[in-house]
Design a protein around this motif. Structure first.
Motif, PDB file in Angstrom:
ATOM      1  N   ILE A  71       0.843  -1.200   0.000  1.00 50.96           N
ATOM      2  CA  ILE A  71       0.000   0.000   0.000  1.00 50.96           C
ATOM      3  C   ILE A  71       0.878   1.250   0.000  1.00 50.96           C
ATOM      4  O   ILE A  71       2.027   1.224   0.437  1.00 50.96           O
ATOM      5  CB  ILE A  71      -0.933   0.014   1.213  1.00 50.96           C
ATOM      6  N   GLN A  72       0.351   2.336  -0.506  1.00 45.87           N
ATOM      7  CA  GLN A  72       1.086   3.602  -0.515  1.00 45.87           C
ATOM      8  C   GLN A  72       0.489   4.648   0.432  1.00 45.87           C
ATOM      9  O   GLN A  72       1.152   5.626   0.770  1.00 45.87           O
ATOM     10  CB  GLN A  72       1.101   4.206  -1.930  1.00 45.87           C
ATOM     11  N   ASN A  73      -0.755   4.446   0.860  1.00 44.83           N
ATOM     12  CA  ASN A  73      -1.436   5.467   1.657  1.00 44.83           C
ATOM     13  C   ASN A  73      -2.101   4.857   2.886  1.00 44.83           C
ATOM     14  O   ASN A  73      -2.670   3.769   2.815  1.00 44.83           O
ATOM     15  CB  ASN A  73      -2.527   6.147   0.822  1.00 44.83           C
ATOM     16  N   VAL A  74      -2.025   5.592   3.981  1.00 50.10           N
ATOM     17  CA  VAL A  74      -2.736   5.209   5.203  1.00 50.10           C
ATOM     18  C   VAL A  74      -3.480   6.446   5.704  1.00 50.10           C
ATOM     19  O   VAL A  74      -2.917   7.534   5.775  1.00 50.10           O
ATOM     20  CB  VAL A  74      -1.776   4.705   6.297  1.00 50.10           C
ATOM     21  N   ILE A  92      -1.219   9.767   5.490  1.00 50.49           N
ATOM     22  CA  ILE A  92       0.188   9.484   5.208  1.00 50.49           C
ATOM     23  C   ILE A  92       0.282   8.955   3.787  1.00 50.49           C
ATOM     24  O   ILE A  92      -0.366   7.967   3.440  1.00 50.49           O
ATOM     25  CB  ILE A  92       0.763   8.446   6.181  1.00 50.49           C
ATOM     26  N   SER A  93       1.075   9.610   2.962  1.00 47.06           N
ATOM     27  CA  SER A  93       1.282   9.145   1.593  1.00 47.06           C
ATOM     28  C   SER A  93       2.733   8.700   1.445  1.00 47.06           C
ATOM     29  O   SER A  93       3.553   8.900   2.345  1.00 47.06           O
ATOM     30  CB  SER A  93       0.950  10.251   0.591  1.00 47.06           C
ATOM     31  N   ASN A  94       3.033   8.093   0.314  1.00 43.93           N
ATOM     32  CA  ASN A  94       4.393   7.577   0.072  1.00 43.93           C
ATOM     33  C   ASN A  94       4.829   6.671   1.217  1.00 43.93           C
ATOM     34  O   ASN A  94       5.978   6.711   1.669  1.00 43.93           O
ATOM     35  CB  ASN A  94       5.388   8.725  -0.104  1.00 43.93           C
ATOM     36  N   TRP A  95       3.905   5.849   1.700  1.00 46.06           N
ATOM     37  CA  TRP A  95       4.158   5.013   2.871  1.00 46.06           C
ATOM     38  C   TRP A  95       5.401   4.152   2.710  1.00 46.06           C
ATOM     39  O   TRP A  95       6.207   4.038   3.633  1.00 46.06           O
ATOM     40  CB  TRP A  95       2.943   4.135   3.143  1.00 46.06           C
ATOM     41  N   ASN A  96       5.571   3.534   1.559  1.00 46.53           N
ATOM     42  CA  ASN A  96       6.672   2.589   1.373  1.00 46.53           C
ATOM     43  C   ASN A  96       7.995   3.253   1.028  1.00 46.53           C
ATOM     44  O   ASN A  96       9.013   2.577   0.890  1.00 46.53           O
ATOM     45  CB  ASN A  96       6.326   1.570   0.285  1.00 46.53           C
ATOM     46  N   GLN A 111       7.028   1.593   9.752  1.00 50.78           N
ATOM     47  CA  GLN A 111       6.203   2.289  10.718  1.00 50.78           C
ATOM     48  C   GLN A 111       6.483   3.786  10.693  1.00 50.78           C
ATOM     49  O   GLN A 111       7.496   4.241  10.159  1.00 50.78           O
ATOM     50  CB  GLN A 111       6.473   1.776  12.135  1.00 50.78           C
ATOM     51  N   THR A 112       5.557   4.517  11.272  1.00 52.13           N
ATOM     52  CA  THR A 112       5.771   5.941  11.507  1.00 52.13           C
ATOM     53  C   THR A 112       5.078   6.306  12.809  1.00 52.13           C
ATOM     54  O   THR A 112       4.159   5.607  13.252  1.00 52.13           O
ATOM     55  CB  THR A 112       5.230   6.797  10.345  1.00 52.13           C
ATOM     56  N   THR A 113       5.531   7.365  13.442  1.00 49.76           N
ATOM     57  CA  THR A 113       4.986   7.769  14.739  1.00 49.76           C
ATOM     58  C   THR A 113       4.311   9.126  14.625  1.00 49.76           C
ATOM     59  O   THR A 113       4.851  10.049  14.020  1.00 49.76           O
ATOM     60  CB  THR A 113       6.102   7.841  15.793  1.00 49.76           C
ATOM     61  N   ILE A 114       3.145   9.222  15.192  1.00 47.22           N
ATOM     62  CA  ILE A 114       2.358  10.458  15.184  1.00 47.22           C
ATOM     63  C   ILE A 114       2.142  10.886  16.629  1.00 47.22           C
ATOM     64  O   ILE A 114       1.641  10.106  17.438  1.00 47.22           O
ATOM     65  CB  ILE A 114       0.995  10.238  14.516  1.00 47.22           C
ATOM     66  N   GLU A 115       2.506  12.102  16.966  1.00 48.16           N
ATOM     67  CA  GLU A 115       2.268  12.616  18.318  1.00 48.16           C
ATOM     68  C   GLU A 115       1.219  13.716  18.246  1.00 48.16           C
ATOM     69  O   GLU A 115       1.325  14.649  17.449  1.00 48.16           O
ATOM     70  CB  GLU A 115       3.537  13.152  18.951  1.00 48.16           C
ATOM     71  N   LEU A 116       0.204  13.596  19.077  1.00 49.38           N
ATOM     72  CA  LEU A 116      -0.849  14.603  19.136  1.00 49.38           C
ATOM     73  C   LEU A 116      -0.417  15.693  20.117  1.00 49.38           C
ATOM     74  O   LEU A 116      -0.144  15.417  21.290  1.00 49.38           O
ATOM     75  CB  LEU A 116      -2.169  13.985  19.590  1.00 49.38           C
ATOM     76  N   LYS A 117      -0.367  16.903  19.632  1.00 53.41           N
ATOM     77  CA  LYS A 117       0.082  18.027  20.456  1.00 53.41           C
ATOM     78  C   LYS A 117      -0.910  19.181  20.374  1.00 53.41           C
ATOM     79  O   LYS A 117      -1.701  19.265  19.433  1.00 53.41           O
ATOM     80  CB  LYS A 117       1.449  18.514  19.988  1.00 53.41           C
ATOM     81  N   GLY A 118      -0.803  20.079  21.331  1.00 51.84           N
ATOM     82  CA  GLY A 118      -1.590  21.298  21.299  1.00 51.84           C
ATOM     83  C   GLY A 118      -3.071  21.044  21.140  1.00 51.84           C
ATOM     84  O   GLY A 118      -3.685  20.239  21.856  1.00 51.84           O
ATOM     85  N   ALA A 119      -3.658  21.703  20.139  1.00 55.01           N
ATOM     86  CA  ALA A 119      -5.106  21.610  19.926  1.00 55.01           C
ATOM     87  C   ALA A 119      -5.542  20.221  19.485  1.00 55.01           C
ATOM     88  O   ALA A 119      -6.725  19.877  19.583  1.00 55.01           O
ATOM     89  CB  ALA A 119      -5.534  22.651  18.887  1.00 55.01           C
ATOM     90  N   SER A 135      -3.980   1.677  -2.046  1.00 56.94           N
ATOM     91  CA  SER A 135      -2.983   1.898  -3.087  1.00 56.94           C
ATOM     92  C   SER A 135      -3.261   3.167  -3.883  1.00 56.94           C
ATOM     93  O   SER A 135      -4.396   3.663  -3.929  1.00 56.94           O
ATOM     94  CB  SER A 135      -2.962   0.719  -4.065  1.00 56.94           C
ATOM     95  N   ASN A 136      -2.227   3.689  -4.516  1.00 55.81           N
ATOM     96  CA  ASN A 136      -2.396   4.791  -5.462  1.00 55.81           C
ATOM     97  C   ASN A 136      -3.202   4.315  -6.661  1.00 55.81           C
ATOM     98  O   ASN A 136      -3.167   3.142  -7.018  1.00 55.81           O
ATOM     99  CB  ASN A 136      -1.035   5.294  -5.950  1.00 55.81           C
ATOM    100  N   SER A 137      -3.900   5.225  -7.318  1.00 57.93           N
ATOM    101  CA  SER A 137      -4.672   4.900  -8.525  1.00 57.93           C
ATOM    102  C   SER A 137      -5.499   3.638  -8.292  1.00 57.93           C
ATOM    103  O   SER A 137      -5.521   2.724  -9.112  1.00 57.93           O
ATOM    104  CB  SER A 137      -3.736   4.713  -9.724  1.00 57.93           C
TER     105      SER A 137
END
Length: 443
Positions: A71-74, A92-96, A111-119, A135-137
């Motif tokens: 897959i390319q997108n999440v 998230i694009s360009n996952w791979n 993997q990637t990490t997302i931190e929720l901050k502020g608002a 996947s794309n297209s």
């Protein structure tokens, strides 16, 4: 196949995805539930490694039961406690490529990490988290995924029309409770949402005018429903466990009595000529055989699938469908170019297959309907299960010899095409880490 994972979540947990093994996607950081002293809210998305660069259309091709994905997108949503209103969105694009990094904790993949901050930080309360990997297209109409933004309404039972037999896609959900002043980690698993079917055969009968081997089905759904998820981290590829679910999440069935061709093997792509010079009534193999997936240039070993010499393979991802009473679910046909059938084989589940007599949930405007497969001839194709004629566990016939199309002797138990010589029954193996592997028989 091993499953794929999309793991994630420290804030709220983790998500996980999967693909050609058990194809599951997880959202998790691999460390389990854990308190975060400073109340940090972090999501780690993890997707198992996959992708062979061979796809010529949207999504990856199906070459085996190997657990992988491409897959390319999440896209991730956090909804309020009703699950209807979106309070946070992350795409998230360009996952791979640059959208993620390699991980090896609790699995392997990216993997990637997302931190929720502020608002974006979540107030104390109950939430529902959803994620989809695609996947794309894409062959799916994805407006029900791409158009869902913050503050908009959310429908967990997204219906995605598809222009092909099916395409690999992952999805899952989790529920989250945020306590005031505390952070946390907790897994969210995204599993493969489609089924798969393939035919891996050898000793193909020679018949004048033979052109194709077609795997045909009794039914076809043309839309996929994302809902009633199995958000579990299934262990083992196709091994099955207490968390295996039997779900038909397809809808918008094709009308009429026309057969549905899942995959087509063009014999001229596997053999230089359709001939029988040695008089054994089989299409000549040996020097007459070729691997159609091998590039004409000088390809690097491991960049394309290999097959046992003399074999032929065809497979596709399939939108799940329920069985049709009184109709053979799958049939393998040897046909002429104009479609005239020269010979056919019934493809049956084994008489002791774990799917038989299971209550199968299917979409009927809701998830309240069930059906039971009681016959080895008439069975459903369910989500995240792989139905295969022959055995093929990896894209490489022999992973220890990448780039080599092996001779049939000695036989490899993990790569064994089914002989069509004097057979009246095919054996299917269903693999879900794919969740369960079902053995099928040719009739």
């Amino acid at each position: 196949m091993k499953k794929n994972y999309l793991l994630g979540m420290a804030l709220m947990a983790s998500l996980s995805f999967n693909s050609c093994d058990k194809e599951v996607v997880y959202v998790q950081d691999g460390n389990g539930v854990e308190s975060v002293a400073d109340g940090a809210q972090i999501i780690t998305l993890q997707v198992e490694n996959g992708g062979d660069g061979l796809a010529t259309r949207a999504g990856r091709p199906l070459y085996s039961a190997e657990a992988k994905q491409d897959i390319q997108n999440v896209k991730l949503w956090i909804c309020d406690n009703t699950g209807k209103k979106v309070v946070y969105v992350k795409e998230i694009s360009n996952w791979n490529t640059d959208g993620s990094t390699v991980y090896t904790t609790g699995g392997h993949g990216r993997q990637t990490t997302i931190e929720l901050k502020g608002a974006d930080k979540l107030a104390a309360g109950a939430y529902k988290i959803y994620a989809v990997g695609y996947s794309n297209s894409s062959a799916y109409t994805l407006t029900n995924v791409t158009n869902v933004t913050k503050e908009s309404a959310f429908n967990e039972n997204m219906v995605l029309p598809c222009s092909t037999a099916g395409e690999e896609i992952f999805a899952g959900q989790m529920e989250l409770t945020v306590e005031k002043g505390k952070g946390f980690k907790e897994p969210v698993v995204l599993n493969r949402q489609v089924a798969g079917a393939f035919a891996y055969v050898k000793d193909i009968p020679f018949m004048e005018g033979a052109k194709y081997l077609k795997l045909v089905a009794s039914a076809q759904n043309q839309s996929l429903v994302l809902g009633n998820f199995n958000s579990f981290d299934l262990t083992g590829n196709g091994s099955g466990n207490a968390n295996v679910k039997y779900v038909v999440n397809g809808t918008n069935g094709k009308s009429g009595s026309e057969t549905y061709v899942i995959s087509t093997i063009d014999l001229n792509k596997w053999f230089t000529a359709i001939k029988d010079e040695d008089g054994d009534n089989l299409i000549d193999a040996g020097e007459n055989w070729k691997n159609p997936c091998r590039p004409s240039s000088s390809p690097a070993a491991g960049t394309y699938p290999t097959f046992q010499k003399g074999s032929a393979f065809g497979g596709e991802f399939v939108i799940p469908f329920a069985h049709v009473d009184g109709k053979q679910t799958l049939t393998l046909q040897l046909t002429k170019e104009n479609g005239d059938s020269l010979r056919s084989w019934k493809v049956n589940l084994g008489s002791t297959d774990v799917q038989l007599n299971q209550a199968i949930t299917y979409w009927n405007s809701n998830w309240d309907s069930t059906i039971t497969d009681t016959s080895a001839n008439t069975y459903s194709l369910v989500r995240n299960h792989l139905y295969g004629i022959g055995t093929r566990m990896n894209d490489e016939a022999d992973p220890e010899q990448p780039g080599v199309d092996p001779d049939p002797d000695p036989e490899n138990p993990n790569d064994k095409p089914e002989s069509l010589n004097n057979k009246q029954e095919l054996v299917l193996k269903v693999n879900d880490n794919w969740e369960v592997i079902h053995g099928m028989e040719l009739d």
